[in-house]
Design an enzyme around this catalytic site. Structure first.
Site, short mmCIF file in Angstrom:
data_model
loop_
_atom_site.label_atom_id
_atom_site.label_comp_id
_atom_site.label_asym_id
_atom_site.label_seq_id
_atom_site.Cartn_x
_atom_site.Cartn_y
_atom_site.Cartn_z
N THR A 97 0.84 -1.20 0.00
CA THR A 97 0.00 0.00 0.00
C THR A 97 0.88 1.25 0.00
O THR A 97 0.44 2.30 -0.46
CB THR A 97 -0.96 0.00 1.21
OG1 THR A 97 -0.20 0.08 2.42
CG2 THR A 97 -1.81 -1.25 1.23
N ASP A 98 2.09 1.13 0.47
CA ASP A 98 3.03 2.25 0.40
C ASP A 98 3.37 2.59 -1.05
O ASP A 98 3.52 3.77 -1.40
CB ASP A 98 4.29 1.89 1.18
CG ASP A 98 5.19 3.08 1.40
OD1 ASP A 98 4.82 3.92 2.24
OD2 ASP A 98 6.22 3.18 0.73
N PHE B 171 -45.46 19.31 7.84
CA PHE B 171 -45.62 17.85 7.95
C PHE B 171 -46.98 17.59 8.59
O PHE B 171 -47.17 17.81 9.79
CB PHE B 171 -44.49 17.27 8.81
CG PHE B 171 -44.44 15.76 8.83
CD1 PHE B 171 -44.53 15.00 7.67
CD2 PHE B 171 -44.28 15.07 10.04
CE1 PHE B 171 -44.49 13.61 7.69
CE2 PHE B 171 -44.23 13.69 10.09
CZ PHE B 171 -44.34 12.95 8.91
N ARG C 94 -42.54 24.84 9.40
CA ARG C 94 -41.44 24.41 10.24
C ARG C 94 -40.11 24.74 9.54
O ARG C 94 -40.10 25.12 8.37
CB ARG C 94 -41.53 22.90 10.50
CG ARG C 94 -41.40 22.06 9.25
CD ARG C 94 -41.28 20.56 9.56
NE ARG C 94 -41.13 19.80 8.32
CZ ARG C 94 -40.90 18.50 8.27
NH1 ARG C 94 -40.82 17.78 9.38
NH2 ARG C 94 -40.78 17.88 7.11
N GLN D 216 -39.43 13.54 2.02
CA GLN D 216 -39.47 12.59 0.92
C GLN D 216 -39.82 13.28 -0.40
O GLN D 216 -39.21 13.03 -1.44
CB GLN D 216 -40.52 11.48 1.19
CG GLN D 216 -40.10 10.41 2.17
CD GLN D 216 -40.34 10.76 3.63
OE1 GLN D 216 -40.44 11.93 3.99
NE2 GLN D 216 -40.41 9.76 4.48
N ASN E 298 -32.87 14.53 8.60
CA ASN E 298 -33.72 15.65 9.02
C ASN E 298 -33.09 16.27 10.26
O ASN E 298 -33.26 15.77 11.37
CB ASN E 298 -35.13 15.10 9.29
CG ASN E 298 -36.17 16.20 9.41
OD1 ASN E 298 -35.83 17.37 9.48
ND2 ASN E 298 -37.43 15.80 9.44
N HIS F 19 -33.19 18.31 13.01
CA HIS F 19 -34.31 18.98 13.65
C HIS F 19 -33.91 20.29 14.35
O HIS F 19 -32.89 20.34 15.06
CB HIS F 19 -34.95 18.07 14.70
CG HIS F 19 -35.37 16.74 14.15
ND1 HIS F 19 -36.33 16.61 13.18
CD2 HIS F 19 -34.96 15.47 14.43
CE1 HIS F 19 -36.49 15.31 12.90
NE2 HIS F 19 -35.67 14.61 13.63
#
Lengths: 278, 278, 278, 278
Positions: free
Chosen positions: C55-56, C156, C173, C216, C242, C244
């Site tokens: 990986t080096d 909502f 809201r 949605q 969401n 809040h």
């Protein structure tokens, strides 16, 4: 315009040392911050770096010195580094060495302590901060991010009420906090690790053994027990955020919540700090 | 345009339960995420929420159900919640319940386990994920953020070299990782906590007892031992990031670094994942 | 026991490139993750690293290739890296290249764009993920951590109620989210940056211009507008937590809160995901 | 044992206010911390809460006061809160009000500023800290987490060398920092937002317009320009961590890196702090 204060250095120098004592190895992982004050005004006023030891040199030094001088206690290494930097660089008039230790705990495999395997340990990061100049050294050690919780044995009553008060009184609540504590040594002790452990043990004792009528009361008891147990201390500074766990309102669903179901409300949080002195 | 996949729910519902068994209390802190799929297209197509149980209701339910149904194992509670949600809401066709447990460990004060005081244990967060519909349930449990380290007994040789290869071979390096593992149960077991502990014990055994020629080899051994020890498992998924600790070059200062002084280089990191099956 | 899946590589390779076009410079900061699948079972089964490119080496390659091949778009660089790795290493049968870009924005000083000074930019991290083998390439780009908020124009109502429902209906809201979106290209486009910008602009348009009856509904509109605007896309995947913000109850203090004072409640949070297709 | 210092209060009180000016709305998101010192020793010594205004009351007050008293500037709200708490509670002898503002920026959709949609702005969090008692008020404002970078116009030469010095001199490097700055007002100004903006503009000017021979020199210039521009300031405190970007060594691969390819090395980092006074 003029400079009234300055310091500079290297922060967050991470280092892991392996102690190879025969077949059994031990590891210590620390993070070092070194800040120097001194004869550095020329760098600010005119970009003259002739007294500014590069922070990269500071970093190299920490790794090099760790080879022979980092032992069991972060305090002893910090004191050594302070001496080293003040002894070597005339432009350094004062240094602040902070070291934190992120603990690794020897792994137990099949009931046997393993010779070279480790696991990240319990909460609580050890800290030390040495402030030194050529005539004096100040040693403050501590612990941070130590999360502890009592599920009973704590209350909060008798507080003043006004039109903005909606908190009910309670004689049985959860008390949880993330302890940040530091303590000031009046002189070096022989075994810092052992003494620090004794101090944290006293915190635990104070936290657990008596009913808490206020976070403040518990904090004062924690500082008091530590000072009583360790004569080399003259003051203990504690910060105890009140990590709230509130009872969830189950009555709306026809259920009774008898101190069983809580939701964590990490923010906002109460915040209590104090210094206890001899 | 049309919907080809959807799910919704409430994530990160934190909850602490106090078990009050006489004088000795126990606490369990969990975080629950509930995602539902089903008859919800109308919300996306026309903002019609008539089948969308509010995520706030899902949250309330989790706290309410925890009172009587959260016991020792997060698996059993997740299975219960899956049944509850699928049983109660016809618009839910499938649910995914994920629970993590952030461990609190009973505090020991003066060599005695305390009846109601606890300390955060850092290493290893337990997880479970139940995917269920009305005809089947899939149980995957796991552990994450389990930091372990071997200070010797690990090497890396024999790899291919090209013009971009600068890594030297080594037969003695530090092997450190932050284990993320999940395992799939073919059926519920009686005591999930005990079985999960046995699995993690096998991981530790595999990690510690044999020389590691590659992270890959160690990973495969971890999965193999777990599958051998627990017949109810059919596969184990492991992700082992290679948390590099590199030797600091002290030769520049005329010092020899015989595997003593390392600096942590958390990023970039090697990243090895695999699934081991029966 | 046997291996049913494996991949390995280097994650979190940070890189900053300075483009020096005469007096005006530009910077691009990216983080690359490269995971390979292929002929690596021997490393797992017997610690044989003969096919395991270190990986080096992968890390070194990314820096080396960035010099001549990293230009304006992370997609083009990822596609180049995929070709490079698959072309060079026969043991690599497939690669997944993920790149994120943490944006720097040219600084404006005294109303003038500065030639070589930059400021960390607005929220939103650009992402791309190329999955390739020797016969095909799959291009998925995206954006994450894009925090957006509407202070009105969202409600909502009409959701089902049961004994665990305490949420009131609301027609006004706050709607706040941290967008995570990815989109699938059916073929490469000439200018990925421009096309990606067009897609994000459509998200913003969908988020802002119409009343939101459900997260949605807004999500579906975001996906739909993006697909309509960019014919090279066949699907858009969106996750909209969401975030809040709840009205603080000021009535207890004799005050009316007309949608003015909110407290952020980041957890628990609603969580809505969906895929919109052509 | 006795108390030599104490304070308590509520930290991390998050709050979002919507300003509804007709059709165009504005939002402001802040986080408030309130710490009080005063007549509270009884709580520590004997668990007597009769003078301890609950931190929950402090929290309620902040939300209630925000309705009528939070306007454009966090300084004016903090000054108001200080007056309120000291006026209302005799046991409060001093208060420290800290407010940070996490900026939301009005969204531009199709070249038009939107009336009620916002996007998180990442760079730079505004701060203020008011320390007040019944006879005086101290105002310190600031900015933090402001990430800025120059891709040229910076060097570091002429520094002292010793056996631990490996850093080469350079006349062209990347200079990147995450500014933390605070400044002390000798008296309130009419428009804190405008004055603060002017100060930050001077920082940017100082950072960009002259060649930097040392981070120290740039820091001093930043403080000097701010003090020259705003007569109501008497001192500016700056902390400039040196967020290193190092050139990647491509010579090993037969390539020349002419200041093009860098890797970010966030830790360890240089750390430069100073106070500039009139």
């Amino acid at each position: 315009m003029k400079l009234s204060f300055s310091q500079y250095g290297k922060s967050a120098v991470g280092l892991l040392k392996v102690f190879r004592d025969g077949d059994v190895q031990t590891v210590k992982e620390i993070e070092v911050s070194t800040l120097a004050s001194g004869d550095f005004d020329r760098a600010f006023y005119s970009g003259d770096n002739s007294t500014t030891v590069p922070t990269d040199t500071i970093k190299n030094t920490i790794y090099a010195m760790a080879k022979d001088h980092l032992g069991e206690s972060i305090e002893d290494f910090a004191l050594f580094l302070a001496d080293h930097f003040l002894g070597k660089y005339p432009s350094f008039h004062g240094v602040t060495i902070e070291i934190t230790e992120k603990p690794w705990q020897r792994m137990v495999v099949g009931d046997q302590a393993h010779a070279h395997s480790f696991q990240r340990a319990l909460s609580g990061i050890k800290t030390t901060c040495i402030r030194a100049d050529r005539s004096s050294k100040d040693i403050v050690s501590g612990i941070k991010e130590l999360e502890i919780l009592k599920s009973t044995g704590s209350g909060f009553v008798g507080f003043p009420r006004c039109e903005f008060t909606t908190l009910p009184e309670t004689t049985d609540r959860i008390l949880a906090t993330r302890v940040s504590a530091t303590w000031h040594y009046t002189k070096p002790v022989k075994n810092f690790n052992e003494t620090n452990r004794k101090i944290v043990d006293q915190f635990m004792l104070a936290f657990t053994t008596e009913y808490s009528r206020a976070v403040q009361e518990t904090l004062f008891r924690m500082g008091t027990l530590a000072l009583e147990a360790v004569p080399e201390l003259d003051r203990v500074m504690l910060r105890l955020p009140n990590m709230h766990f509130f009872q969830y309102d189950l009555a709306r669903f026809g259920m009774e919540n008898k101190g069983e179901i809580f939701f964590p409300a990490p923010n906002p949080h109460g915040d209590i700090s104090a210094t206890v002195e001899r």
